[in-house]
Design an enzyme around this catalytic site. Structure first.
Site, PDB file in Angstrom:
ATOM      1  N   ASP A  23       0.862  -1.168   0.000  1.00 50.60           N
ATOM      2  CA  ASP A  23       0.000   0.000   0.000  1.00 50.60           C
ATOM      3  C   ASP A  23       0.910   1.234   0.000  1.00 50.60           C
ATOM      4  O   ASP A  23       2.121   1.125   0.243  1.00 50.60           O
ATOM      5  CB  ASP A  23      -0.890  -0.028   1.245  1.00 50.60           C
ATOM      6  CG  ASP A  23      -1.669   1.250   1.456  1.00 50.60           C
ATOM      7  OD1 ASP A  23      -2.332   1.699   0.505  1.00 50.60           O
ATOM      8  OD2 ASP A  23      -1.592   1.806   2.568  1.00 50.60           O
ATOM      9  N   ASP A  25      -0.178   5.148   1.042  1.00 52.03           N
ATOM     10  CA  ASP A  25      -0.418   6.109   2.120  1.00 52.03           C
ATOM     11  C   ASP A  25      -0.476   5.418   3.480  1.00 52.03           C
ATOM     12  O   ASP A  25      -1.279   4.502   3.691  1.00 52.03           O
ATOM     13  CB  ASP A  25      -1.732   6.855   1.881  1.00 52.03           C
ATOM     14  CG  ASP A  25      -1.690   7.689   0.611  1.00 52.03           C
ATOM     15  OD1 ASP A  25      -0.970   8.685   0.599  1.00 52.03           O
ATOM     16  OD2 ASP A  25      -2.376   7.317  -0.363  1.00 52.03           O
ATOM     17  N   ASP A 185      -1.423  -0.674   6.055  1.00 51.95           N
ATOM     18  CA  ASP A 185      -1.639  -0.139   7.401  1.00 51.95           C
ATOM     19  C   ASP A 185      -3.118  -0.018   7.756  1.00 51.95           C
ATOM     20  O   ASP A 185      -3.435   0.378   8.875  1.00 51.95           O
ATOM     21  CB  ASP A 185      -1.001   1.245   7.528  1.00 51.95           C
ATOM     22  CG  ASP A 185      -1.747   2.302   6.729  1.00 51.95           C
ATOM     23  OD1 ASP A 185      -2.141   3.318   7.317  1.00 51.95           O
ATOM     24  OD2 ASP A 185      -1.954   2.100   5.524  1.00 51.95           O
TER      25      ASP A 185
END
Length: 237
Positions: A23, A25, A185
């Site tokens: 991922d 961001d 995250d």
């Protein structure tokens, strides 16, 4: 810090993944400040806001349109579909002007990517952010050439938490999903991996809840521990 195993159904076990999907961001970069400044410019059009960086950080992960919708909702002003379209267009323009003004790499991000490359593991970036924005951010930090595949939220498939973007990345990499590892995250990353039948590694201690939480295969406080984790994997069968 070594990764802690959780009790999901999809596990790599002691082997090394054949591909790693990252991922962007909150995983590889901290873009919250640039996104906050951009969305506050959009909110100001309607004399709303500003929102704090902390507030905006909790809205990130499901794409720019979702961020725009959540920001206006947080200000008590839900938008019609037409208004949301217009505000999303404004957000794209505002964010394009400050993609990397305040954005920084997350701790361990560069060394994690270096470690995967050192082990010969192909990598894909899978983000709900528009593909061109993602490529520009990676290029700014000198990381774009490390990725064989970049899948953005406007590439075509339904965005995370749906599994389609991850499955597209695995097809382009030529690796079956259960031999890959999704590193992220947020809930969207882990839910997408679970639906794709792919093991996942949750990075960070702030697992934001937008709906039901999927269970990651592994957990790690930061990507600083990723090189050691890979070295411990051995050869994937």
């Amino acid at each position: 810090m070594a990764a802690e195993a959780s009790p999901p159904s999809n596990m790599i076990g002691n082997g090394m993944p054949k591909a790693v999907l990252f991922d962007l961001d909150g995983t590889l970069v901290d873009s919250a400040a640039d996104l906050a400044c951009s969305i506050n410019e959009v909110l100001a059009i309607r004399s709303l806001g500003p929102l704090s960086i902390l507030s905006v950080r909790d809205m990130i992960g499901h794409g720019i349109r979702a961020l725009v919708e959540r920001a206006h909702h947080a200000c008590g002003v839900p938008l019609s579909t037409e208004e949301l379209d217009e505000a999303t267009t404004s957000m794209h323009a505002a964010y394009a002007n400050q993609l990397v003004h305040r954005t920084s790499l997350m701790p361990g991000a560069a060394t994690a990517i270096d470690a995967a490359k050192c082990f010969g593991i192909p990598m894909a970036l899978v983000t709900n952010k528009p593909q061109q924005f993602a490529r520009e951010i990676l290029n700014h930090f000198g990381l774009l050439s490390r990725f064989e595949v970049v899948i953005g939220g406007d590439t075509g498939p339904p965005r995370k938490p749906e599994p389609d973007m991850l499955l597209l990345a695995t097809r382009q990499l030529g690796v079956v999903p259960d031999a890959c590892l999704m590193v992220g995250d947020g809930q969207a990353d882990i839910a997408a991996a679970c639906s794709a039948g792919m093991p996942s590694l949750l990075v960070g201690s702030n697992y934001v809840k937008w709906g039901s939480l999927a269970v990651p295969s592994y957990r790690m406080n930061s990507l600083d521990g990723f090189p050691v984790w890979l070295r411990e994997r051995g050869t994937f069968p």
